[in-house]
Enzyme design. Structure first.
Site, PDB file in Angstrom:
ATOM      1  N   GLY A  10      17.411  70.736  41.205  1.00  9.09           N
ATOM      2  CA  GLY A  10      17.415  72.075  40.607  1.00  9.09           C
ATOM      3  C   GLY A  10      16.877  72.066  39.190  1.00  9.09           C
ATOM      4  CB  THR A  12      12.643  75.267  39.240  1.00 12.22           C
ATOM      5  OG1 THR A  12      13.849  75.795  39.787  1.00 12.22           O
ATOM      6  CG2 THR A  12      11.931  74.405  40.265  1.00 12.22           C
ATOM      7  NE  ARG A  35      15.388  77.330  46.541  1.00  6.72           N
ATOM      8  CZ  ARG A  35      16.155  78.403  46.504  1.00  6.72           C
ATOM      9  NH1 ARG A  35      16.455  79.024  47.633  1.00  6.72           N
ATOM     10  NH2 ARG A  35      16.615  78.868  45.358  1.00  6.72           N
ATOM     11  CB  VAL A  62      19.167  70.994  47.940  1.00  3.71           C
ATOM     12  CG1 VAL A  62      20.169  72.130  47.852  1.00  3.71           C
ATOM     13  CG2 VAL A  62      19.807  69.686  47.634  1.00  3.71           C
ATOM     14  CE1 TYR A 154      28.481  79.107  41.946  1.00  3.02           C
ATOM     15  CE2 TYR A 154      30.161  79.918  40.439  1.00  3.02           C
ATOM     16  CZ  TYR A 154      29.066  79.111  40.696  1.00  3.02           C
ATOM     17  OH  TYR A 154      28.550  78.313  39.693  1.00  3.02           O
ATOM     18  CE  LYS A 158      28.730  75.337  41.349  1.00  2.00           C
ATOM     19  NZ  LYS A 158      27.820  74.210  41.086  1.00  2.00           N
ATOM     20  CD  GLU A 190      15.007  81.484  36.814  1.00  2.00           C
ATOM     21  OE1 GLU A 190      15.150  81.301  38.042  1.00  2.00           O
ATOM     22  OE2 GLU A 190      13.927  81.304  36.227  1.00  2.00           O
TER      23      GLU A 190
HETATM   24  P1  NDP Z   1      19.503  78.654  37.628  1.00  2.00           P
HETATM   25  O1  NDP Z   1      19.418  79.723  38.665  1.00  2.00           O
HETATM   26  O2  NDP Z   1      18.755  78.847  36.368  1.00  2.00           O
HETATM   27  O3  NDP Z   1      19.072  77.253  38.262  1.00  2.00           O
HETATM   28  C1  NDP Z   1      19.478  76.882  39.552  1.00  2.00           C
HETATM   29  C2  NDP Z   1      18.642  75.706  40.029  1.00  2.00           C
HETATM   30  O4  NDP Z   1      19.091  75.336  41.337  1.00  2.00           O
HETATM   31  C3  NDP Z   1      17.167  76.081  40.141  1.00  2.00           C
HETATM   32  O5  NDP Z   1      16.377  75.018  39.664  1.00  2.00           O
HETATM   33  C4  NDP Z   1      16.973  76.259  41.625  1.00  2.00           C
HETATM   34  O6  NDP Z   1      15.649  75.879  41.988  1.00  2.00           O
HETATM   35  C5  NDP Z   1      17.967  75.252  42.201  1.00  2.00           C
HETATM   36  N1  NDP Z   1      18.308  75.591  43.570  1.00  2.00           N
HETATM   37  C6  NDP Z   1      18.996  76.674  44.012  1.00  2.00           C
HETATM   38  N2  NDP Z   1      19.030  76.684  45.349  1.00  2.00           N
HETATM   39  C7  NDP Z   1      18.329  75.587  45.767  1.00  2.00           C
HETATM   40  C8  NDP Z   1      17.980  75.061  47.044  1.00  2.00           C
HETATM   41  N3  NDP Z   1      18.381  75.646  48.182  1.00  2.00           N
HETATM   42  N4  NDP Z   1      17.258  73.932  47.092  1.00  2.00           N
HETATM   43  C9  NDP Z   1      16.853  73.324  45.962  1.00  2.00           C
HETATM   44  N5  NDP Z   1      17.151  73.766  44.731  1.00  2.00           N
HETATM   45  C10 NDP Z   1      17.874  74.891  44.642  1.00  2.00           C
HETATM   46  O7  NDP Z   1      21.054  78.474  37.332  1.00  2.00           O
HETATM   47  P2  NDP Z   1      21.835  77.407  36.438  1.00  2.00           P
HETATM   48  O8  NDP Z   1      20.924  76.528  35.724  1.00  2.00           O
HETATM   49  O9  NDP Z   1      22.830  78.167  35.681  1.00  2.00           O
HETATM   50  O10 NDP Z   1      22.606  76.616  37.580  1.00  2.00           O
HETATM   51  C11 NDP Z   1      22.597  75.215  37.695  1.00  2.00           C
HETATM   52  C12 NDP Z   1      23.951  74.751  38.198  1.00  2.00           C
HETATM   53  O11 NDP Z   1      24.925  75.072  37.215  1.00  2.00           O
HETATM   54  C13 NDP Z   1      24.416  75.415  39.486  1.00  2.00           C
HETATM   55  O12 NDP Z   1      25.034  74.455  40.294  1.00  2.00           O
HETATM   56  C14 NDP Z   1      25.434  76.445  39.001  1.00  2.00           C
HETATM   57  O13 NDP Z   1      26.378  76.734  39.970  1.00  2.00           O
HETATM   58  C15 NDP Z   1      26.025  75.702  37.833  1.00  2.00           C
HETATM   59  N6  NDP Z   1      26.714  76.491  36.831  1.00  2.00           N
HETATM   60  C16 NDP Z   1      26.080  77.531  36.209  1.00  2.00           C
HETATM   61  C17 NDP Z   1      26.754  78.269  35.240  1.00  2.00           C
HETATM   62  C18 NDP Z   1      26.153  79.451  34.587  1.00  2.00           C
HETATM   63  O14 NDP Z   1      26.923  80.303  34.064  1.00  2.00           O
HETATM   64  N7  NDP Z   1      24.849  79.578  34.529  1.00  2.00           N
HETATM   65  C19 NDP Z   1      28.102  77.894  34.814  1.00  2.00           C
HETATM   66  C20 NDP Z   1      28.672  76.804  35.562  1.00  2.00           C
HETATM   67  C21 NDP Z   1      27.981  76.123  36.497  1.00  2.00           C
HETATM   68  P3  NDP Z   1      14.711  76.704  43.003  1.00  2.00           P
HETATM   69  O15 NDP Z   1      15.137  78.138  42.950  1.00  2.00           O
HETATM   70  O16 NDP Z   1      13.336  76.474  42.474  1.00  2.00           O
HETATM   71  O17 NDP Z   1      14.950  76.054  44.313  1.00  2.00           O
HETATM   72  C1  8X3 Z   2      29.156  79.988  36.722  1.00  2.00           C
HETATM   73  C2  8X3 Z   2      30.165  80.487  35.761  1.00  2.00           C
HETATM   74  O1  8X3 Z   2      32.254  81.911  35.569  1.00  2.00           O
HETATM   75  O2  8X3 Z   2      30.262  82.973  36.475  1.00  2.00           O
HETATM   76  O3  8X3 Z   2      29.646  78.933  37.473  1.00  2.00           O
HETATM   77  O4  8X3 Z   2      31.498  81.420  37.778  1.00  2.00           O
HETATM   78  S1  8X3 Z   2      31.079  81.753  36.437  1.00  2.00           S
END
Ligand code: NDP
Ligand code: 8X3
Length: 255
Positions: A10, A12, A35, A62, A154, A158, A190
């Site tokens: 992930g 991107t 992706r 994935v 969700y 987690k 994003e």
């Molecule tokens: P983004 O949406 O910015 O990034 C998510 C990444 O996951 C992208 O690179 C996307 O790539 C990849 N991804 C999603 N689905 C797939 C798939 N099926 N196959 C391969 N890659 C995939 O979000 P975040 O950076 O915030 O999220 C990253 C992680 O952090 C996640 O696990 C999220 O749950 C976690 N998180 C996020 C928080 C937040 O508030 N932002 C807080 C806590 C945890 P692509 O679309 O190109 O496949």
């Molecule tokens: C992303 C943070 O609080 O929106 O995992 O679930 S929250």
């Protein structure tokens, strides 16, 4: 290839992208996955330009076990043995009660956040065991520690990452492989745009009135983890921005 090697899922956007850049800055060669191939290609160019480290783009979904297996099995020989695996790929889809939830969203979250993490780990953990070192970093969430209204599935995925990280720590214990969970609170990436299916206004509103975490903040922690002495392992890190106490209490200053 003398540099250390990190495998980041992930990459991107958001947290994964920030981690890839930071590890490259620290001299790591990186395998970047996701992706959206175009975004991987442009990140690859950016890293090479800025940091002159090697980058391998690996473009797959994935959720697709065969693709994960094929991609990791067929890594070129010098790319096969990561020092670090960052299981970051993940998403939230929708924000609804169970009775109004969309089962397609549920499947997407379960397949990505739980099964995807397992598929990648299943391929890379044996290589770490064989080489006798490694560090697996799972990006969980504060949503893996608590549940919040309409967060149901969700949060469940987690919570699964939380449990799997503890289980992996036990499984990897005899082999000297570190396992760490980073569980961030709200980070502006994003994430909300994806959760609200492209509704930018709703997504932007999530981060109004306070300064959320950024991908770089999470990358700071990863960088710190990887600089710790060999005998030290941080198992579980919950991090939020100053304004957020837990999943339901964020101090917002709205006009
Ligand atoms: P983004 O949406 O910015 O990034 C998510 C990444 O996951 C992208 O690179 C996307 O790539 C990849 N991804 C999603 N689905 C797939 C798939 N099926 N196959 C391969 N890659 C995939 O979000 P975040 O950076 O915030 O999220 C990253 C992680 O952090 C996640 O696990 C999220 O749950 C976690 N998180 C996020 C928080 C937040 O508030 N932002 C807080 C806590 C945890 P692509 O679309 O190109 O496949
Ligand atoms: C992303 C943070 O609080 O929106 O995992 O679930 S929250």
């Amino acid at each position: 290839m003398n540099n250390k090697l990190a495998y980041i899922t992930g990459a991107t956007s958001g947290i994964g992208r920030a981690i890839a850049l930071r590890l490259a800055k620290n001299g790591y060669n990186t395998v970047i996955t996701g992706r959206r191939k175009q975004l991987l290609d442009s990140l690859c160019e950016e890293i090479k330009d800025k940091y002159q480290t090697d980058v391998l783009v690996s473009n797959y979904d994935v959720r697709d076990r065969k693709s994960v297996e094929h991609a990791i099995e067929n890594l070129p020989p010098t790319w096969k043995n990561p020092d670090v695996l960052v299981n970051n790929a993940g998403l939230a889809a929708g924000l609804n009660s169970i009775q109004e939830g969309n089962p397609d969203d549920w499947e997407q979250m379960i397949d990505t956040n739980i099964k995807g993490l397992l598929y990648v780990s299943r391929m890379i953990a044996p290589r770490m065991i064989q080489q006798g070192y490694g560090h697996i970093i799972n990006i969980g969430s504060i949503a893996g520690k608590e549940v919040y209204p309409n967060g149901n599935v969700y949060c469940a995925t987690k919570h699964a990452v939380d449990a799997l990280t503890k289980a992996m720590r036990i499984d990897m214990l005899p082999y000297g492989i570190k396992v760490t969970q980073i569980a961030p609170g709200a980070a502006e990436t994003e994430f909300s745009l994806v959760r609200f299916k492209g509704d930018k206004q709703t997504a932007d509103n999530v981060y109004k009135g306070f300064t959320p975490l950024s991908g770089e903040d999470v990358a700071d922690v990863v960088e710190y983890l990887l600089k710790l002495p060999e005998h030290v392992c941080l198992n579980d890190i919950v991090m939020t921005c100053l304004a957020q106490a837990n999943t339901t209490m964020t101090h917002k200053k709205l006009n």
